[in-house]
Design a protein around this motif. Structure first.
Motif, PDB file in Angstrom:
ATOM      1  N   ILE A   1       0.839  -1.192   0.000  1.00  0.00           N
ATOM      2  CA  ILE A   1       0.000   0.000   0.000  1.00  0.00           C
ATOM      3  C   ILE A   1       0.882   1.252   0.000  1.00  0.00           C
ATOM      4  O   ILE A   1       2.058   1.196   0.350  1.00  0.00           O
ATOM      5  N   THR A   2       0.292   2.357  -0.406  1.00  0.00           N
ATOM      6  CA  THR A   2       0.916   3.665  -0.242  1.00  0.00           C
ATOM      7  C   THR A   2       0.324   4.293   1.011  1.00  0.00           C
ATOM      8  O   THR A   2      -0.894   4.381   1.154  1.00  0.00           O
ATOM      9  N   LEU A   3       1.204   4.710   1.915  1.00  0.00           N
ATOM     10  CA  LEU A   3       0.754   5.222   3.216  1.00  0.00           C
ATOM     11  C   LEU A   3       1.535   6.478   3.569  1.00  0.00           C
ATOM     12  O   LEU A   3       2.764   6.484   3.523  1.00  0.00           O
ATOM     13  N   HIS A   4       0.804   7.535   3.889  1.00  0.00           N
ATOM     14  CA  HIS A   4       1.407   8.772   4.383  1.00  0.00           C
ATOM     15  C   HIS A   4       0.891   9.025   5.797  1.00  0.00           C
ATOM     16  O   HIS A   4      -0.324   8.992   6.027  1.00  0.00           O
ATOM     17  N   VAL A   5       1.809   9.280   6.725  1.00  0.00           N
ATOM     18  CA  VAL A   5       1.446   9.598   8.104  1.00  0.00           C
ATOM     19  C   VAL A   5       2.200  10.860   8.499  1.00  0.00           C
ATOM     20  O   VAL A   5       3.432  10.892   8.461  1.00  0.00           O
ATOM     21  N   ASN A   6       1.466  11.896   8.862  1.00  0.00           N
ATOM     22  CA  ASN A   6       2.074  13.180   9.198  1.00  0.00           C
ATOM     23  C   ASN A   6       1.547  13.688  10.542  1.00  0.00           C
ATOM     24  O   ASN A   6       0.332  13.810  10.724  1.00  0.00           O
ATOM     25  N   VAL A   7       2.460  13.984  11.452  1.00  0.00           N
ATOM     26  CA  VAL A   7       2.083  14.616  12.719  1.00  0.00           C
ATOM     27  C   VAL A   7       1.991  16.118  12.459  1.00  0.00           C
ATOM     28  O   VAL A   7       3.005  16.784  12.256  1.00  0.00           O
ATOM     29  N   LEU A   8       0.775  16.628  12.435  1.00  0.00           N
ATOM     30  CA  LEU A   8       0.545  18.040  12.116  1.00  0.00           C
ATOM     31  C   LEU A   8       0.835  18.945  13.316  1.00  0.00           C
ATOM     32  O   LEU A   8       1.260  20.090  13.150  1.00  0.00           O
ATOM     33  N   ARG A   9       0.567  18.434  14.489  1.00  0.00           N
ATOM     34  CA  ARG A   9       0.818  19.196  15.725  1.00  0.00           C
ATOM     35  C   ARG A   9       1.207  18.193  16.789  1.00  0.00           C
ATOM     36  O   ARG A   9       0.485  17.209  17.009  1.00  0.00           O
ATOM     37  N   ALA A  10       2.330  18.418  17.446  1.00  0.00           N
ATOM     38  CA  ALA A  10       2.838  17.435  18.397  1.00  0.00           C
ATOM     39  C   ALA A  10       2.761  17.893  19.849  1.00  0.00           C
ATOM     40  O   ALA A  10       2.772  17.061  20.753  1.00  0.00           O
ATOM     41  N   ALA A  11       2.716  19.206  20.084  1.00  0.00           N
ATOM     42  CA  ALA A  11       2.760  19.698  21.462  1.00  0.00           C
ATOM     43  C   ALA A  11       2.268  21.137  21.517  1.00  0.00           C
ATOM     44  O   ALA A  11       2.181  21.819  20.489  1.00  0.00           O
ATOM     45  N   ARG A  12       1.978  21.566  22.714  1.00  0.00           N
ATOM     46  CA  ARG A  12       1.686  22.980  22.916  1.00  0.00           C
ATOM     47  C   ARG A  12       2.973  23.773  22.702  1.00  0.00           C
ATOM     48  O   ARG A  12       4.069  23.258  22.910  1.00  0.00           O
ATOM     49  N   PRO A  13       2.861  25.009  22.268  1.00  0.00           N
ATOM     50  CA  PRO A  13       4.070  25.818  22.031  1.00  0.00           C
ATOM     51  C   PRO A  13       4.987  25.850  23.248  1.00  0.00           C
ATOM     52  O   PRO A  13       4.540  26.069  24.379  1.00  0.00           O
ATOM     53  N   GLY A  14       6.256  25.586  22.998  1.00  0.00           N
ATOM     54  CA  GLY A  14       7.251  25.632  24.056  1.00  0.00           C
ATOM     55  C   GLY A  14       7.345  24.391  24.912  1.00  0.00           C
ATOM     56  O   GLY A  14       8.169  24.326  25.827  1.00  0.00           O
ATOM     57  N   GLN A  15       6.502  23.382  24.624  1.00  0.00           N
ATOM     58  CA  GLN A  15       6.531  22.164  25.416  1.00  0.00           C
ATOM     59  C   GLN A  15       7.048  20.992  24.596  1.00  0.00           C
ATOM     60  O   GLN A  15       6.909  20.971  23.369  1.00  0.00           O
ATOM     61  N   ARG A  16       7.620  20.003  25.268  1.00  0.00           N
ATOM     62  CA  ARG A  16       8.104  18.799  24.597  1.00  0.00           C
ATOM     63  C   ARG A  16       6.926  17.875  24.305  1.00  0.00           C
ATOM     64  O   ARG A  16       6.011  17.745  25.123  1.00  0.00           O
ATOM     65  N   PRO A  17       6.931  17.216  23.132  1.00  0.00           N
ATOM     66  CA  PRO A  17       5.823  16.313  22.799  1.00  0.00           C
ATOM     67  C   PRO A  17       5.692  15.164  23.799  1.00  0.00           C
ATOM     68  O   PRO A  17       6.682  14.669  24.336  1.00  0.00           O
ATOM     69  N   ASP A  18       4.462  14.766  24.034  1.00  0.00           N
ATOM     70  CA  ASP A  18       4.169  13.562  24.812  1.00  0.00           C
ATOM     71  C   ASP A  18       4.228  12.398  23.827  1.00  0.00           C
ATOM     72  O   ASP A  18       3.348  12.237  22.978  1.00  0.00           O
ATOM     73  N   ALA A  19       5.266  11.564  23.922  1.00  0.00           N
ATOM     74  CA  ALA A  19       5.486  10.497  22.939  1.00  0.00           C
ATOM     75  C   ALA A  19       4.302   9.532  22.873  1.00  0.00           C
ATOM     76  O   ALA A  19       3.927   9.074  21.788  1.00  0.00           O
ATOM     77  N   HIS A  20       3.709   9.230  24.003  1.00  0.00           N
ATOM     78  CA  HIS A  20       2.561   8.318  24.020  1.00  0.00           C
ATOM     79  C   HIS A  20       1.432   8.868  23.145  1.00  0.00           C
ATOM     80  O   HIS A  20       0.883   8.161  22.294  1.00  0.00           O
ATOM     81  N   HIS A  21       1.095  10.125  23.335  1.00  0.00           N
ATOM     82  CA  HIS A  21       0.026  10.737  22.547  1.00  0.00           C
ATOM     83  C   HIS A  21       0.386  10.806  21.060  1.00  0.00           C
ATOM     84  O   HIS A  21      -0.451  10.538  20.199  1.00  0.00           O
ATOM     85  N   VAL A  22       1.629  11.159  20.765  1.00  0.00           N
ATOM     86  CA  VAL A  22       2.043  11.308  19.358  1.00  0.00           C
ATOM     87  C   VAL A  22       1.958   9.976  18.620  1.00  0.00           C
ATOM     88  O   VAL A  22       1.441   9.898  17.498  1.00  0.00           O
TER      89      VAL A  22
END
Length: 201
Positions: free
Chosen positions: A150-171
């Motif tokens: 298959i052709t698959l595209h996965v893009n994280v458009l927003r990972a965290a609130r500004p100035g904060q580190r992403p929560d890996a579990h949520h991402v």
């Protein structure tokens, strides 16, 4: 007509058994030895509307890589098997999924051509739980996409609130949910034969 795929894959590193029913109810029986990976495969079943059984025994005394990779390869192979000749499917699917502060987009084409594009933040925590390496998420989708063809595209458009580190579990969880919803749409039966001007997928 039943759309079920069954695959058994055995190597010196892992033993994997996968069964998927594309027309299921979201029932899951998942056991890989990697708790967070089990949780993600449950998302594929629940949000994809697939009945999914995955039993994997792997060399976790080394690390989780072989277990996760071989499971994804077997799952992709079973998915392709279940699709059959793809007559009457929608073929394309997409989803945009929020999970609290995270927003993820997934798009899929059941094209018969394996191609995966994956875009997520580079600054995720290295592990989720004691065993799941966040660097494996891309490899899981690549392995699945290759054997599922298959052709698959996965893009994280927003990972965290500004100035904060992403929560890996949520991402990561938002990615699996988005892929599941995109697959659910793509495999839907809409009629009309093979959805390609070539007459084959």
């Amino acid at each position: 007509m039943s759309r079920v795929g069954r695959v058994e894959r055995a190597t010196k590193e892992t033993s994997v058994k996968v069964e998927i029913d594309l027309d299921g109810t979201g029932r899951a029986d998942i056991s890989t030895g990697v708790g967070f990976y089990d949780h993600m495969l449950n998302q594929i079943a629940r949000h994809g509307g697939f009945d999914l059984t995955v039993h994997t025994e792997g060399d976790l005394e080394i690390d989780a890589h072989h277990t996760m990779e071989d499971t994804a390869l077997a799952l992709g192979e079973a998915f392709a098997q279940a699709l059959g000749d793809k007559a009457g499917i929608r073929r394309y699917g997409d989803a945009v999924i929020p999970m609290d502060e995270v927003l993820v987009q997934a798009a899929v084409d059941l094209s018969g051509r394996p191609y995966v594009v994956h875009d997520e933040p580079m600054d995720l925590a290295p592990y989720i739980g004691p065993v799941y390496p966040t660097s494996m998420t891309r490899h899981i989708f690549e392995s699945f996409g290759f054997t599922a063809r298959i052709t698959l595209h996965v893009n994280v458009l927003r990972a965290a609130r500004p100035g904060q580190r992403p929560d890996a579990h949520h991402v990561v969880e938002a990615q699996f949910k988005a892929v599941a919803r995109a697959l659910r749409e793509a495999v839907a039966i809409v009629g009309g034969g093979i959805p390609s001007t070539k007459g084959a997928l």
